[in-house]
Design a protein around this motif. Structure first.
Motif, mmCIF file in Angstrom:
data_model
loop_
_atom_site.group_PDB
_atom_site.id
_atom_site.type_symbol
_atom_site.label_atom_id
_atom_site.label_comp_id
_atom_site.label_asym_id
_atom_site.label_seq_id
_atom_site.Cartn_x
_atom_site.Cartn_y
_atom_site.Cartn_z
ATOM 1 N N ALA A 44 -28.105 12.400 -5.875
ATOM 2 C CA ALA A 44 -26.980 11.579 -5.440
ATOM 3 C C ALA A 44 -26.805 11.653 -3.931
ATOM 4 O O ALA A 44 -25.979 10.928 -3.371
ATOM 5 C CB ALA A 44 -25.694 12.031 -6.131
ATOM 6 N N LEU A 45 -27.576 12.518 -3.278
ATOM 7 C CA LEU A 45 -27.473 12.693 -1.834
ATOM 8 C C LEU A 45 -28.584 11.975 -1.085
ATOM 9 O O LEU A 45 -28.394 11.558 0.059
ATOM 10 C CB LEU A 45 -27.528 14.191 -1.480
ATOM 11 C CG LEU A 45 -26.466 15.085 -2.119
ATOM 12 C CD1 LEU A 45 -26.707 16.540 -1.704
ATOM 13 C CD2 LEU A 45 -25.065 14.653 -1.717
ATOM 14 N N VAL A 46 -29.749 11.874 -1.714
ATOM 15 C CA VAL A 46 -30.895 11.227 -1.076
ATOM 16 C C VAL A 46 -31.490 10.210 -2.040
ATOM 17 O O VAL A 46 -31.314 10.311 -3.252
ATOM 18 C CB VAL A 46 -31.974 12.261 -0.691
ATOM 19 C CG1 VAL A 46 -31.438 13.284 0.279
ATOM 20 C CG2 VAL A 46 -32.534 12.961 -1.929
ATOM 21 N N GLY A 47 -32.190 9.254 -1.494
ATOM 22 C CA GLY A 47 -32.871 8.297 -2.349
ATOM 23 C C GLY A 47 -34.087 8.939 -2.989
ATOM 24 O O GLY A 47 -34.765 9.767 -2.384
ATOM 25 N N GLY A 48 -34.346 8.574 -4.230
ATOM 26 C CA GLY A 48 -35.490 9.136 -4.931
ATOM 27 C C GLY A 48 -35.990 8.194 -6.005
ATOM 28 O O GLY A 48 -35.253 7.337 -6.489
ATOM 29 N N LEU A 49 -37.223 8.363 -6.371
ATOM 30 C CA LEU A 49 -37.807 7.539 -7.423
ATOM 31 C C LEU A 49 -37.186 7.854 -8.773
ATOM 32 O O LEU A 49 -36.818 9.000 -9.045
ATOM 33 C CB LEU A 49 -39.316 7.763 -7.480
ATOM 34 C CG LEU A 49 -40.101 7.425 -6.211
ATOM 35 C CD1 LEU A 49 -41.569 7.812 -6.373
ATOM 36 C CD2 LEU A 49 -39.977 5.940 -5.881
ATOM 37 N N ARG A 50 -37.084 6.845 -9.619
ATOM 38 C CA ARG A 50 -36.642 6.974 -11.009
ATOM 39 C C ARG A 50 -35.161 7.323 -11.160
ATOM 40 O O ARG A 50 -34.686 7.505 -12.278
ATOM 41 C CB ARG A 50 -37.471 8.038 -11.757
ATOM 42 C CG ARG A 50 -38.922 7.705 -11.930
ATOM 43 C CD ARG A 50 -39.650 8.875 -12.569
ATOM 44 N NE ARG A 50 -39.084 9.232 -13.860
ATOM 45 C CZ ARG A 50 -39.517 8.763 -15.021
ATOM 46 N NH1 ARG A 50 -40.508 7.908 -15.062
ATOM 47 N NH2 ARG A 50 -38.965 9.168 -16.147
ATOM 48 N N GLY A 51 -34.394 7.380 -10.088
ATOM 49 C CA GLY A 51 -33.002 7.834 -10.198
ATOM 50 C C GLY A 51 -32.143 6.947 -11.066
ATOM 51 O O GLY A 51 -31.427 7.404 -11.942
ATOM 52 N N GLY A 52 -32.190 5.652 -10.809
ATOM 53 C CA GLY A 52 -31.475 4.684 -11.624
ATOM 54 C C GLY A 52 -30.044 5.055 -11.955
ATOM 55 O O GLY A 52 -29.241 5.388 -11.084
ATOM 56 N N ALA A 53 -29.714 4.985 -13.238
ATOM 57 C CA ALA A 53 -28.349 5.233 -13.702
ATOM 58 C C ALA A 53 -27.906 6.666 -13.444
ATOM 59 O O ALA A 53 -26.719 6.928 -13.236
ATOM 60 C CB ALA A 53 -28.255 4.920 -15.196
ATOM 61 N N TYR A 54 -28.861 7.614 -13.440
ATOM 62 C CA TYR A 54 -28.516 9.019 -13.168
ATOM 63 C C TYR A 54 -27.964 9.159 -11.755
ATOM 64 O O TYR A 54 -26.886 9.732 -11.541
ATOM 65 C CB TYR A 54 -29.757 9.885 -13.355
ATOM 66 C CG TYR A 54 -29.533 11.357 -13.096
ATOM 67 C CD1 TYR A 54 -29.101 12.198 -14.126
ATOM 68 C CD2 TYR A 54 -29.761 11.907 -11.841
ATOM 69 C CE1 TYR A 54 -28.894 13.548 -13.893
ATOM 70 C CE2 TYR A 54 -29.558 13.251 -11.608
ATOM 71 C CZ TYR A 54 -29.131 14.077 -12.632
ATOM 72 O OH TYR A 54 -28.919 15.416 -12.393
ATOM 73 N N SER A 55 -28.698 8.648 -10.770
ATOM 74 C CA SER A 55 -28.244 8.741 -9.384
ATOM 75 C C SER A 55 -26.919 8.013 -9.196
ATOM 76 O O SER A 55 -26.044 8.482 -8.460
ATOM 77 C CB SER A 55 -29.304 8.160 -8.447
ATOM 78 O OG SER A 55 -30.479 8.935 -8.470
ATOM 79 N N ALA A 56 -26.761 6.874 -9.849
ATOM 80 C CA ALA A 56 -25.515 6.108 -9.732
ATOM 81 C C ALA A 56 -24.336 6.903 -10.282
ATOM 82 O O ALA A 56 -23.260 6.958 -9.664
ATOM 83 C CB ALA A 56 -25.653 4.781 -10.465
ATOM 84 N N ALA A 57 -24.522 7.518 -11.444
ATOM 85 C CA ALA A 57 -23.441 8.297 -12.042
ATOM 86 C C ALA A 57 -23.080 9.500 -11.186
ATOM 87 O O ALA A 57 -21.894 9.791 -10.958
ATOM 88 C CB ALA A 57 -23.848 8.744 -13.447
ATOM 89 N N LYS A 58 -24.082 10.199 -10.703
ATOM 90 C CA LYS A 58 -23.823 11.397 -9.902
ATOM 91 C C LYS A 58 -23.219 11.046 -8.550
ATOM 92 O O LYS A 58 -22.353 11.772 -8.039
ATOM 93 C CB LYS A 58 -25.116 12.188 -9.721
ATOM 94 C CG LYS A 58 -25.639 12.822 -11.005
ATOM 95 C CD LYS A 58 -24.677 13.851 -11.583
ATOM 96 C CE LYS A 58 -25.324 14.653 -12.695
ATOM 97 N NZ LYS A 58 -24.425 15.682 -13.273
ATOM 98 N N ALA A 59 -23.641 9.949 -7.951
ATOM 99 C CA ALA A 59 -23.028 9.513 -6.695
ATOM 100 C C ALA A 59 -21.574 9.132 -6.920
ATOM 101 O O ALA A 59 -20.699 9.416 -6.086
ATOM 102 C CB ALA A 59 -23.800 8.333 -6.107
ATOM 103 N N GLY A 60 -21.294 8.487 -8.047
ATOM 104 C CA GLY A 60 -19.909 8.189 -8.388
ATOM 105 C C GLY A 60 -19.085 9.447 -8.559
ATOM 106 O O GLY A 60 -17.912 9.508 -8.180
ATOM 107 N N LEU A 61 -19.690 10.485 -9.120
ATOM 108 C CA LEU A 61 -19.002 11.759 -9.298
ATOM 109 C C LEU A 61 -18.658 12.386 -7.949
ATOM 110 O O LEU A 61 -17.584 12.968 -7.784
ATOM 111 C CB LEU A 61 -19.891 12.699 -10.121
ATOM 112 C CG LEU A 61 -19.261 13.958 -10.697
ATOM 113 C CD1 LEU A 61 -18.082 13.627 -11.601
ATOM 114 C CD2 LEU A 61 -20.309 14.765 -11.458
ATOM 115 N N ASN A 62 -19.562 12.239 -6.979
ATOM 116 C CA ASN A 62 -19.254 12.724 -5.630
ATOM 117 C C ASN A 62 -18.063 11.975 -5.047
ATOM 118 O O ASN A 62 -17.173 12.565 -4.435
ATOM 119 C CB ASN A 62 -20.464 12.561 -4.711
ATOM 120 C CG ASN A 62 -21.576 13.538 -5.023
ATOM 121 O OD1 ASN A 62 -21.385 14.504 -5.763
ATOM 122 N ND2 ASN A 62 -22.752 13.291 -4.462
#
Length: 270
Positions: free
Chosen positions: A138-156
């Motif tokens: 949720a802090l850096v861009g990464g491959l395959r993040g998709g919904a996981y990165s979106a949810a965790k960034a929202g949590l931040n």
């Protein structure tokens, strides 16, 4: 005795955090979906002076947050800490993520923590803490993040809002963003060489992180020792998200001839 609600308490980071809180004399209401796993934690923690109170629930159910908080306050008469830890892995890129998967990730790792925090706010006393377990993805861009990165960034984002909104009421809100930690949730991904190398070769620390490393950070942000810390996202990742590091083996042209020793307990730098 102070009381904490910890979700995903029966394995991985949640279990390590549960054991840490119990060792500090904090009663833990441990939430998980599997009653059998929770019972195993109960058996393991009987020697602690603080109580482990298991509560089997799917936190994405609409009724679950209120039931969890009511259970905690009924059993102990108070609520002092909330650790939103429960999560799910194996995300896919946006183009290959269907709506059902999107809803599952957002429901578990953003909607449920939001609703648990909302219920906990009604039960907290004059001082309390919320720690959300986020992710370096949720802090850096990464491959395959998709919904996981979106949810965790929202949590931040939720963490920062609550820090501002409720800090003056004595409620501190922070997040811990772990790197990839060998746990039951990640072990199948760590069997993929490219994933191991992406995380291992780019981490300055000379070992894998552990669930206990993350638990120590969660406890610190929940303890009086961090009393002047509010609205922070603490990366616990051995420097992975904040440095441009590569192991010598990753830089070497002989890398394929001399593969690194990929174990969960440590690593060889050649």
């Amino acid at each position: 005795m102070p009381t904490a609600i910890i979700t995903g308490a029966s394995s991985g980071i949640g279990l390590a955090t549960t054991l840490k809180f119990l060792s500090q004399g904090i009663t833990v209401v441990g939430v998980g979906r599997d009653q059998g796993k929770l019972d195993a934690v109960s058996a393991k923690t009987r020697s602690h002076s603080a109580d482990f109170l298991p509560f089997a629930a799917d936190i994405t159910d609409d009724a679950a947050p209120l039931e969890i908080v009511k259970h905690a306050t009924k059993k102990t008469g108070r609520l002092d800490h909330l650790v939103n830890n429960a999560g799910v892995g194996s995300p896919e890129p946006v183009h290959s993520t269907d709506d059902e998967t999107l809803d599952r990730f957002l429901g578990l790792m953003l909607r449920a923590p939001f609703r648990l925090a909302r219920e906990a706010l009604t039960a907290f006393g004059d001082t309390a803490t919320i720690v959300n377990v986020s992710s370096t993805y949720a802090l850096v861009g990464g491959l395959r993040g998709g919904a996981y990165s979106a949810a965790k960034a929202g949590l931040n984002g939720l963490t920062l809002h609550m820090a501002a909104q409720y800090g003056s009421a004595g409620i501190r809100s922070n997040a811990v963003a772990p790197g990839v930690i060998p746990t039951p949730m990640t072990e199948h991904r760590l069997e993929v060489e490219a994933f191991r190398r992406m995380n291992y070769d780019m981490t300055p620390a000379a070992r894998w992180g552990t669930a206990e490393d993350v638990a120590e950070a969660v406890w610190f942000l929940s303890s009086p020792a961090s009393g002047w810390i509010n609205g922070q996202v603490l990366a616990v990742d051995g420097g992975w998200s904040s440095t441009k590091f590569l192991t010598e083996s990753a830089l070497s042209s002989e890398r394929n001839d001399q593969p690194a020793d990929w174990t969960h307990s440590g690593k060889r730098r050649t």
